[in-house]
Motif scaffolding. Sequence first.
Motif, PDB file in Angstrom:
ATOM      1  N   PRO A 106       0.878  -1.112   0.104  1.00 39.89           N
ATOM      2  CA  PRO A 106      -0.087  -0.018  -0.018  1.00 39.89           C
ATOM      3  C   PRO A 106       0.932   1.164  -0.061  1.00 39.89           C
ATOM      4  CG  PRO A 106      -0.072  -1.116   2.201  1.00 39.89           C
ATOM      5  CD  PRO A 106       0.596  -2.083   1.329  1.00 39.89           C
ATOM      6  N   ALA A 107       2.119   1.127   0.227  1.00 40.49           N
ATOM      7  CA  ALA A 107       2.889   2.281   0.197  1.00 40.49           C
ATOM      8  C   ALA A 107       3.174   2.621  -1.432  1.00 40.49           C
ATOM      9  CB  ALA A 107       4.334   2.100   1.082  1.00 40.49           C
ATOM     10  N   ARG A 108       3.188   1.749  -2.004  1.00 42.17           N
ATOM     11  CA  ARG A 108       3.240   2.087  -3.653  1.00 42.17           C
ATOM     12  C   ARG A 108       2.190   1.788  -4.564  1.00 42.17           C
ATOM     13  NH1 ARG A 108       7.145  -2.546  -5.697  1.00 42.17           N
ATOM     14  NH2 ARG A 108       7.263  -0.911  -7.430  1.00 42.17           N
ATOM     15  N   VAL A 109       1.056   1.279  -4.043  1.00 43.32           N
ATOM     16  CA  VAL A 109      -0.065   1.377  -5.053  1.00 43.32           C
ATOM     17  C   VAL A 109      -1.243   1.153  -3.836  1.00 43.32           C
ATOM     18  CG1 VAL A 109      -0.072  -1.311  -5.260  1.00 43.32           C
ATOM     19  CG2 VAL A 109      -1.510   0.069  -6.767  1.00 43.32           C
ATOM     20  N   SER A 110      -2.322   2.108  -4.213  1.00 41.42           N
ATOM     21  CA  SER A 110      -3.482   2.188  -3.176  1.00 41.42           C
ATOM     22  C   SER A 110      -4.339   1.180  -3.604  1.00 41.42           C
ATOM     23  CB  SER A 110      -4.040   3.493  -3.187  1.00 41.42           C
ATOM     24  OG  SER A 110      -4.785   3.763  -4.426  1.00 41.42           O
ATOM     25  N   TYR A 111      -5.452   0.854  -2.741  1.00 37.09           N
ATOM     26  CA  TYR A 111      -6.544   0.082  -3.262  1.00 37.09           C
ATOM     27  C   TYR A 111      -7.342   0.721  -4.366  1.00 37.09           C
ATOM     28  CZ  TYR A 111     -10.765  -3.049  -2.459  1.00 37.09           C
ATOM     29  OH  TYR A 111     -11.608  -3.841  -2.686  1.00 37.09           O
ATOM     30  N   GLY A 112      -7.341   2.211  -4.267  1.00 36.81           N
ATOM     31  CA  GLY A 112      -8.027   2.938  -5.348  1.00 36.81           C
ATOM     32  C   GLY A 112      -7.545   2.717  -6.775  1.00 36.81           C
ATOM     33  N   ASP A 113      -5.964   2.522  -6.849  1.00 36.18           N
ATOM     34  CA  ASP A 113      -5.395   2.226  -7.713  1.00 36.18           C
ATOM     35  C   ASP A 113      -5.935   0.974  -8.371  1.00 36.18           C
ATOM     36  OD1 ASP A 113      -3.879   4.679  -7.554  1.00 36.18           O
ATOM     37  OD2 ASP A 113      -2.458   3.606  -6.456  1.00 36.18           O
ATOM     38  N   LEU A 114      -6.063  -0.142  -7.533  1.00 33.08           N
ATOM     39  CA  LEU A 114      -6.190  -1.569  -7.966  1.00 33.08           C
ATOM     40  C   LEU A 114      -7.792  -1.481  -8.468  1.00 33.08           C
ATOM     41  CD1 LEU A 114      -4.924  -3.432  -5.293  1.00 33.08           C
ATOM     42  CD2 LEU A 114      -3.698  -2.941  -7.527  1.00 33.08           C
ATOM     43  N   LEU A 115      -8.589  -0.712  -7.871  1.00 33.72           N
ATOM     44  CA  LEU A 115     -10.181  -0.523  -8.418  1.00 33.72           C
ATOM     45  C   LEU A 115     -10.173  -0.125  -9.728  1.00 33.72           C
ATOM     46  CD1 LEU A 115     -11.724   0.528  -4.999  1.00 33.72           C
ATOM     47  CD2 LEU A 115     -12.102  -1.522  -6.148  1.00 33.72           C
ATOM     48  N   LYS A 116      -9.330   0.979 -10.024  1.00 28.09           N
ATOM     49  CA  LYS A 116      -9.415   1.638 -11.167  1.00 28.09           C
ATOM     50  C   LYS A 116      -8.860   0.693 -12.258  1.00 28.09           C
ATOM     51  CE  LYS A 116      -7.403   5.545 -13.790  1.00 28.09           C
ATOM     52  NZ  LYS A 116      -8.726   6.339 -14.002  1.00 28.09           N
ATOM     53  N   VAL A 117      -7.846  -0.341 -12.060  1.00 24.50           N
ATOM     54  CA  VAL A 117      -7.530  -1.210 -12.758  1.00 24.50           C
ATOM     55  C   VAL A 117      -8.606  -2.305 -13.183  1.00 24.50           C
ATOM     56  CG1 VAL A 117      -5.941  -3.303 -13.111  1.00 24.50           C
ATOM     57  CG2 VAL A 117      -5.245  -1.030 -12.287  1.00 24.50           C
ATOM     58  N   PHE A 118      -9.342  -2.589 -12.008  1.00 29.00           N
ATOM     59  CA  PHE A 118     -10.294  -3.702 -12.087  1.00 29.00           C
ATOM     60  C   PHE A 118     -11.631  -2.920 -13.050  1.00 29.00           C
ATOM     61  CE2 PHE A 118     -14.900  -4.524 -10.393  1.00 29.00           C
ATOM     62  CZ  PHE A 118     -14.526  -5.775 -10.569  1.00 29.00           C
ATOM     63  N   TRP A 119     -11.989  -1.783 -12.895  1.00 29.55           N
ATOM     64  CA  TRP A 119     -13.136  -1.243 -13.412  1.00 29.55           C
ATOM     65  C   TRP A 119     -12.942  -1.158 -15.021  1.00 29.55           C
ATOM     66  CZ3 TRP A 119     -17.407  -2.187 -11.241  1.00 29.55           C
ATOM     67  CH2 TRP A 119     -17.662  -1.932  -9.745  1.00 29.55           C
ATOM     68  N   GLU A 120     -11.646  -0.566 -15.284  1.00 34.17           N
ATOM     69  CA  GLU A 120     -11.243  -0.154 -16.658  1.00 34.17           C
ATOM     70  C   GLU A 120     -10.833  -1.452 -17.369  1.00 34.17           C
ATOM     71  OE1 GLU A 120      -8.594   2.823 -16.468  1.00 34.17           O
ATOM     72  OE2 GLU A 120      -9.965   4.487 -15.467  1.00 34.17           O
ATOM     73  N   SER A 121     -10.674  -2.713 -16.747  1.00 36.71           N
ATOM     74  CA  SER A 121     -10.222  -3.869 -17.670  1.00 36.71           C
ATOM     75  C   SER A 121     -11.304  -4.692 -18.040  1.00 36.71           C
ATOM     76  CB  SER A 121      -9.132  -4.686 -16.857  1.00 36.71           C
ATOM     77  OG  SER A 121      -8.047  -3.714 -16.472  1.00 36.71           O
ATOM     78  N   HIS A 122     -12.682  -4.543 -17.773  1.00 37.46           N
ATOM     79  CA  HIS A 122     -13.603  -5.281 -18.163  1.00 37.46           C
ATOM     80  C   HIS A 122     -14.964  -4.416 -18.480  1.00 37.46           C
ATOM     81  CE1 HIS A 122     -14.943  -5.268 -13.865  1.00 37.46           C
ATOM     82  NE2 HIS A 122     -15.747  -6.151 -13.870  1.00 37.46           N
ATOM     83  N   ASP A 123     -16.103  -5.023 -18.702  1.00 37.08           N
ATOM     84  CA  ASP A 123     -17.215  -4.457 -18.732  1.00 37.08           C
ATOM     85  C   ASP A 123     -18.049  -5.140 -17.516  1.00 37.08           C
ATOM     86  OD1 ASP A 123     -19.977  -3.716 -19.372  1.00 37.08           O
ATOM     87  OD2 ASP A 123     -19.933  -4.310 -21.316  1.00 37.08           O
ATOM     88  N   PRO A 124     -18.259  -4.109 -16.628  1.00 38.55           N
ATOM     89  CA  PRO A 124     -18.990  -4.620 -15.220  1.00 38.55           C
ATOM     90  C   PRO A 124     -20.375  -4.615 -15.475  1.00 38.55           C
ATOM     91  CG  PRO A 124     -18.400  -2.434 -15.143  1.00 38.55           C
ATOM     92  CD  PRO A 124     -17.666  -2.748 -16.436  1.00 38.55           C
ATOM     93  N   THR A 125     -20.996  -4.614 -16.691  1.00 34.93           N
ATOM     94  CA  THR A 125     -22.420  -4.510 -16.789  1.00 34.93           C
ATOM     95  C   THR A 125     -23.141  -5.808 -17.385  1.00 34.93           C
ATOM     96  OG1 THR A 125     -22.452  -3.407 -19.010  1.00 34.93           O
ATOM     97  CG2 THR A 125     -22.361  -2.141 -17.036  1.00 34.93           C
ATOM     98  N   GLN A 126     -22.447  -6.636 -17.570  1.00 32.55           N
ATOM     99  CA  GLN A 126     -22.682  -8.033 -18.474  1.00 32.55           C
ATOM    100  C   GLN A 126     -23.487  -8.978 -17.586  1.00 32.55           C
ATOM    101  OE1 GLN A 126     -19.321  -8.799 -20.967  1.00 32.55           O
ATOM    102  NE2 GLN A 126     -20.183  -7.595 -22.491  1.00 32.55           N
ATOM    103  N   GLY A 127     -23.501  -8.830 -16.400  1.00 27.51           N
ATOM    104  CA  GLY A 127     -24.071 -10.057 -15.555  1.00 27.51           C
ATOM    105  C   GLY A 127     -23.031 -11.336 -15.596  1.00 27.51           C
ATOM    106  N   PHE A 128     -23.888 -12.449 -16.008  1.00 27.24           N
ATOM    107  CA  PHE A 128     -23.065 -13.820 -15.829  1.00 27.24           C
ATOM    108  C   PHE A 128     -22.256 -14.040 -17.391  1.00 27.24           C
ATOM    109  CE2 PHE A 128     -26.411 -15.228 -12.767  1.00 27.24           C
ATOM    110  CZ  PHE A 128     -25.867 -14.834 -11.881  1.00 27.24           C
ATOM    111  N   ARG A 129     -21.695 -12.903 -17.606  1.00 27.38           N
ATOM    112  CA  ARG A 129     -20.711 -13.482 -18.856  1.00 27.38           C
ATOM    113  C   ARG A 129     -19.550 -12.187 -18.862  1.00 27.38           C
ATOM    114  NH1 ARG A 129     -23.708 -12.331 -24.136  1.00 27.38           N
ATOM    115  NH2 ARG A 129     -21.666 -12.219 -25.121  1.00 27.38           N
ATOM    116  N   GLN A 130     -18.663 -12.190 -19.728  1.00 31.07           N
ATOM    117  CA  GLN A 130     -17.709 -11.282 -20.024  1.00 31.07           C
ATOM    118  C   GLN A 130     -17.231 -11.588 -21.565  1.00 31.07           C
ATOM    119  OE1 GLN A 130     -15.874  -7.652 -19.381  1.00 31.07           O
ATOM    120  NE2 GLN A 130     -17.342  -8.864 -17.763  1.00 31.07           N
ATOM    121  N   GLY A 131     -17.791 -10.622 -22.286  1.00 35.05           N
ATOM    122  CA  GLY A 131     -17.707 -10.748 -23.700  1.00 35.05           C
ATOM    123  C   GLY A 131     -18.213 -12.153 -24.410  1.00 35.05           C
ATOM    124  N   ASN A 132     -17.395 -12.776 -24.984  1.00 39.62           N
ATOM    125  CA  ASN A 132     -17.792 -14.269 -25.508  1.00 39.62           C
ATOM    126  C   ASN A 132     -17.774 -15.589 -24.518  1.00 39.62           C
ATOM    127  OD1 ASN A 132     -18.034 -13.171 -28.022  1.00 39.62           O
ATOM    128  ND2 ASN A 132     -16.081 -13.620 -28.449  1.00 39.62           N
TER     129      ASN A 132
END
Length: 221
Positions: A106-132
Amino acid sequence: MLFSAFKNQLPTPDEALKGRPEPAFTVPGRHTVLGNPLEGPYPEGLHVADFGLGCFWGAERKFWETEGVWTTLVGYQGGHTPHPTYEEVCSGLTGHTEAVRVVYDPARVSYGDLLKVFWESHDPTQGFRQGNDVGTQYRSAIYTHTPEQQREAESSRDAYQPVLQRSGYGPITTEILPAEGRPFHAAEGYHQQYLDKNPGGYCGIGGTGLSCPVGVAKVDG
């Protein structure tokens, strides 16, 4: 078919496979990229975060490339079956989603930083799927380890929702739940750092292209 039915709905605890008291396989000792141990106990001062964002092969790479991450490992979380196998999770009869455990400084990367990676790396609106990739094991999830993580995860979701909505996306379907009572079961060795071992392998991860207004994460390379 029972298999087909549980690709699009979660089983109840009574419907889930019974599992086993111990893992059916061993996990490699060290991360093939970062060189650190995959499983704990981890050095003092490091924090743990758990995320599900579709196929865990590509998801894991997103996090091991993030500055300040000490180790990552992939596994299964959020279900009912103790110590499931990949085949069992893919049946939809365990209730788990494919997840990445991120151990970070946490001295080098915050939890908020990781959340940003999380949200921007997928589409969180798709329910029980991710792309194909279709099935309950591909659902979007955040499993939190502290009340602070829970609050920050919920706040980041609420900040990202209007950004998505303005671009025509629907409601975020990400489940945000405490990790307590939802144990993380490490996946088989061949899944760990899969895209390092198989650079041309399937990734399955793709974001919306929209920026989440939290964190300032830096990704190496």
